[in-house]
Design a protein around this motif. Structure first.
Motif, PDB file in Angstrom:
ATOM      1  N   ASN B  56       0.800  -1.229   0.000  1.00  0.00           N
ATOM      2  CA  ASN B  56       0.000   0.000   0.000  1.00  0.00           C
ATOM      3  C   ASN B  56       0.834   1.280   0.000  1.00  0.00           C
ATOM      4  N   ASN B 114       1.159   6.838   0.481  1.00  0.00           N
ATOM      5  CA  ASN B 114       1.961   6.836   1.680  1.00  0.00           C
ATOM      6  C   ASN B 114       2.845   8.070   1.642  1.00  0.00           C
ATOM      7  N   SER B 173       1.952   6.941  11.820  1.00  0.00           N
ATOM      8  CA  SER B 173       1.919   6.209  10.555  1.00  0.00           C
ATOM      9  C   SER B 173       2.227   7.121   9.384  1.00  0.00           C
ATOM     10  N   ASP B 175       1.018   6.011   6.448  1.00  0.00           N
ATOM     11  CA  ASP B 175      -0.034   5.600   5.525  1.00  0.00           C
ATOM     12  C   ASP B 175      -1.165   6.627   5.516  1.00  0.00           C
TER      13      ASP B 175
END
Lengths: 505, 463
Positions: B56, B114, B173, B175
């Motif tokens: 991802n 990301n 994170s 992400d």
């Protein structure tokens, strides 16, 4: 169908004219760009083709008269195709009484305008006539559009050809002046676009947004008074600049004077009507409350324009500039009539739009003939032309009479109705608006007297006789002035219907 | 995703061309590669699946594919336009490779999932451009451009990195989805430094799209760089940067829009005023186009301001990017041909209508499009922006946009007036290479076509 055809035909003709070869022969000449160069023995395919096309276009427009009267809903007059579905934009054009009159005016004037150029040889004639026809396409689009977005697109499209006509074939200092004209009008248009989008955002036809004219009317009326006032000004500014109304007029005199004669004719004869037409169709029925709130201010501005422009016109020496100011005065009265919002006012405005279109084209053409025959438009240097060319004097006089709205000329009907309409709105304002009759007579007759009567001046040698094509233009205009002065009933009928429809919407 | 791989492969291939001596074949190969990438892009669009790659890190969803498509198409035409730029230079292969790698960065910016991919994309795109900006080695201005771009660009990258770090510190994170979830989970007690991080990222991205007051590098870099590199910067780079902003702010930072909306409104207002009024005062057309790109950036930012979480803004930005890219390629193509002798001022355009009527006509259409006159693509682009803005509380910004775009008309028309009205010093014709003329004419026609049938584009990019 017919409405679509009326738009497409000039476009096709324009493309054809644009690609004719003659006129391109001068392309590499080192003479100043765009100055009218007289050359002999040149073929005039582009010019003749454009003229023929404009005649055909006029005949096509005449076809629409009967259906408008007897079968207004027929498929012949209405065309509605989807353009951008997701945004509710349609290519919807139709001819009703109001647009019929405007289309007739446009298609009647364009051949005359082209014919009037026969004695002037323009460099790159193919582009010149192509642009005129392209402009005709856009103008007819403006007058027939039944979709707010389409109206705006045509409105802007009309600006581009006239901009190039003025820029390429105009007189002294044209770069700066046409530029001011372009930016000024675009400034107004963008605000109109905002206003229209605002209305569009409030439309609701079966849960969908729509640009259809009726949907915009409904949307406008559903707004509160404050919102309507905002929309009123957003849209009004665009029309006010186009007409132009005081104090938005500063671009006009310079542009009219600098533009080539045919450009001036297009600007004053037809393009100006875009503004007044816009007031009638795209403002009056849209924001009734806004009009109540601010109509008075707008009318007062219009009336100030009448008096102000008339006074300046009196002081002018250049005949073309005088006509430019007289045009501001006339259009001030038209707009006051429309904004007064009653039957006589609107009907008179429509009649006066037609009359003014014809007369002002005639006057600008006279100015052009004077310049060509004597080398000047300065009224101090002109005089005694009547004794040299009696026919010209008569034709000129009739056009002047039409312009000052003497009874039995076409100008009278409209002006009478207009003042009547303004009077119903307010007697005081009508008193000031009525000054246009007196002041108009003052500057027009003085100009006529200076130019045609009195002693011959030494500044020019001989006036000479008028060319055949020029004569045809003048005679057609004079016939129109007298015919519709004596018997205005057919036009008046359509104007009455148009005014009723708009006011009852 | 295959498109990205192909372009990366092409870049490596280009570097090998010198060694294995197939320099002559390089341009056809590159064009072929871009077409292939575009085709794969299109196929992925049709399958409608959005597969995440590399844990991802990157993923080509529909918006990403749409932007990639625009970037690839623009690049295709750019390479045709640029063929003689490559010829006259000695370091042919290096330039090919650099442009291709910049393209890889641009594609990454359209598709990142990301924060690290975002940063990589920005750097991969920018570093080749620093070099390309300075690629006229013996020209002082070009060197200055490259150097300035490098310094300022690094500064912005630092901001970006710092912003990412702060956001990571708060959310734990990189992400995008997790950050987005984190925002909605802790909507009321986000730490202060998270906000600082968002603002820093906004500043960095505004730098990349050259919005005021972070625009100071733009005019100098645009002017100093070789014209074709400027064309690349104002089309491909702009589009990519907007794709990135769109994803960041409309999707992931939408939860904190109260924070960045005010800042963005100020940035837009400043950009509109500064860009348009300064552009009006320029004597160099290239500098004028640089300022005009700032003003267009402001318009695109307006869409982001207007519509949080809505497909309408996506449509509008994609349409705007397309319209602007197409118009700019035409304009820079003409400028490149007109200014071969080094004169990039308005006077270079004097009398162009006589020296080369076709170029003049194309330039006129491009200028009308950039000015937003119907029925060109630029008009609909502006129309979409106006429509998006009218329902928002930022009506003052809308009025400002209208007023400044009238100023905009002033400097675009100046070019047209010069072409049709200005007196040229010479009547010498300007010869244009056939392939370049093809690109210029094609983009001009495209400008008209997507202006007349905007629904075609709207339908194509339906989400």
């Amino acid at each position: 169908m017919l409405a679509g055809l009326l738009i497409i035909f000039p476009l096709v003709a324009a493309v054809l004219v644009f690609f004719t070869k003659d006129g391109a022969s001068n392309f590499n000449s080192t003479t100043a760009t765009g100055d009218a160069v007289v050359s002999f023995g040149k073929k005039n395919t582009a010019r003749n083709l454009a003229f023929a096309a404009s005649i055909v276009e006029f005949l096509l427009a005449l076809v629409a008269i009967c259906p408008v009267e007897y079968a207004p809903d027929s498929a012949l007059l209405n065309l509605n195709c989807t353009w951008v579905e997701s945004l509710g934009i349609h290519f919807a054009v139709s001819i009703d009484s109001l647009s019929l009159l405007m289309v007739l005016l446009t298609t009647f004037l364009v051949p005359l305008i082209i014919l009037s150029s026969f004695k002037t040889n323009y460099e790159n004639a193919n582009s010149f006539y192509g642009l005129i026809l392209f402009m005709q396409m856009a103008l007819i689009g403006v007058f027939t559009a039944n979709d707010g977005f389409l109206f705006y697109v045509f409105w802007e499209l009309a600006l581009i050809p006239i901009y190039f006509i003025c820029l390429l074939w105009g007189g002294e200092n044209r770069g700066q002046i046409t530029f001011k004209f372009f930016v000024y009008t675009l400034f107004g248009s963008l605000f109109m676009l905002i206003g229209l989008i605002y209305l569009y955002n409030h439309t609701n036809v079966d849960g969908q947004k729509s640009w259809a004219v009726q949907a915009l009317y409904d949307a406008g009326r559903s707004l509160t008074a404050t919102q309507q006032s905002a929309v009123f000004w957003l849209i009004f500014i665009a029309f006010a600049i186009k007409m132009p109304i005081f104090p938005f007029h500063t671009w006009q005199p310079d542009t009219y004077v600098t533009a080539p004669t045919q450009g001036t004719m297009l600007l004053s004869g037809i393009m100006l009507k875009m503004g007044t037409f816009g007031l009638i169709k795209w403002l009056l029925p849209v924001v009734p409350l806004g009009l109540q709130e601010w109509g008075n201010t707008a009318i007062i501005l219009s009336v100030i324009g009448i008096v102000y422009a008339s006074c300046i016109a009196i002081a002018q020496k250049d005949f073309k500039r005088l006509i430019a100011y007289s045009s501001i005065a006339h259009v001030g009265l038209i707009s006051a009539g429309i904004l007064s919002g009653n039957q006589q006012g609107v009907q008179g405005a429509i009649m006066q739009m037609l009359a003014h279109g014809v007369n002002v084209v005639g006057l600008f053409f006279i100015a052009d003939i004077l310049l060509r025959h004597t080398g000047t438009r300065d009224m101090d240097k002109l005089g005694g032309i009547r004794s040299m060319n009696g026919n010209f004097a008569v034709l000129f006089l009739i056009i002047v009479l039409g312009s000052v709205a003497l009874p039995l000329t076409n100008g009278f009907v409209g002006e009478f109705l207009l003042i009547n309409g303004v009077y119903q709105y307010s007697a005081y304002i009508a008193a000031f608006a009525g000054l246009t009759i007196i002041l108009g007579a003052v500057y027009m007759f003085r100009a006529y007297q200076n130019i045609m009567l009195g002693e011959k001046k030494s500044s020019f040698i001989e006036f000479g006789s008028i060319a055949k094509s020029d004569k045809v233009v003048l005679i057609v205009i004079v016939i129109a002035i007298i015919a519709f002065g004596v018997y205005p009933a057919p036009l008046n009928y359509f104007a009455e219907v148009a005014a009723q429809t708009i006011l009852n919407k | 995703m295959k498109g990205l791989l192909i372009i990366s492969g092409l870049g490596i291939l280009a570097m090998l061309a010198e060694v294995f001596k197939f320099k002559k074949l390089l341009l056809p190969l590159v064009l072929l590669g871009i077409v292939a990438a575009f085709a794969f892009n299109f196929m992925e669009w049709n399958t409608g699946l959005s597969i995440p790659y590399f844990d991802n890190m990157i993923g080509f969803d529909k918006p990403a594919l749409a932007f990639s498509g625009i970037i690839l198409a623009t690049a295709f035409f750019w390479f045709i336009l640029a063929n003689d730029y490559f010829e006259e230079d000695t370091n042919l292969v290096d330039h090919f490779a650099l442009v291709l790698f910049a393209l890889v960065g641009a594609l990454m910016l359209t598709s990142f999932k990301n924060m690290t991919t975002l940063f990589l994309g920005v750097e991969i795109m920018s570093i080749p451009l620093y070099v390309l900006a300075a690629s006229k080695k013996h020209d002082m201005k070009s060197n200055e451009a490259g150097f300035k771009y490098l310094i300022m660009g690094s500064f912005a990258s630092a901001f970006l990195l710092f912003g990412i770090a702060l956001i990571y510190g708060a959310s734990g994170s990189f992400d995008l989805h997790k950050i987005s979830d984190y925002i909605s989970a802790n909507a009321n007690d986000l730490p202060m430094f998270f906000y600082v991080g968002v603002v820093m990222m906004l500043v960095a991205m505004c730098f990349k799209v050259s919005a005021a007051p972070f625009h100071f590098w733009t005019p100098d870099v645009y002017e100093g760089s070789p014209t074709l590199i400027t064309a690349l910067m104002s089309t491909v780079v702009k589009t990519a940067a907007f794709a990135a902003i769109l994803r960041l702010f409309l999707v992931d930072f939408a939860g904190v829009n109260e924070l960045w909306k005010g800042i963005l409104a100020t940035v837009i207002a400043l950009s509109l005023i500064i860009a348009n009024f300064t552009a009006a005062m320029q004597t160099s057309v290239k500098r004028m186009l640089a300022y005009s790109s700032i003003s267009h950036a402001a318009f695109m930012l307006m869409v982001i301001l207007a519509n949080v979480r809505s497909n309408l803004s996506l449509d509008a930005i994609i349409y705007y990017s397309l319209a602007y890219s197409v118009g700019s390629i035409a304009a820079f193509g003409v400028l490149y041909n007109v200014s071969r002798k080094g004169d990039e001022t308005y006077s270079a355009f004097n009398g162009l209508a006589k020296r080369n009527p076709a170029l003049a006509l194309c330039m006129a259409v491009a200028m009308f499009s950039l000015a937003g006159i119907p029925v060109t693509a630029g008009f609909f682009a502006k129309y979409f922006v106006f429509t998006a803005m009218i329902g928002t509380p930022y009506k003052w910004l809308l009025i400002l946009a209208v007023l400044t775009s009238v100023v905009g008309v002033y400097y675009y028309l100046k070019v047209i007036i010069a072409m049709y009205f200005g007196k040229a010093e010479t009547t010498e014709k300007i010869a244009v290479e056939k392939s370049q003329l093809f690109v210029i004419v094609f983009t001009t026609l495209a400008t008209l076509a997507i202006g007349i049938v905007p629904s075609f584009v709207a339908e194509m990019f339906k989400f």
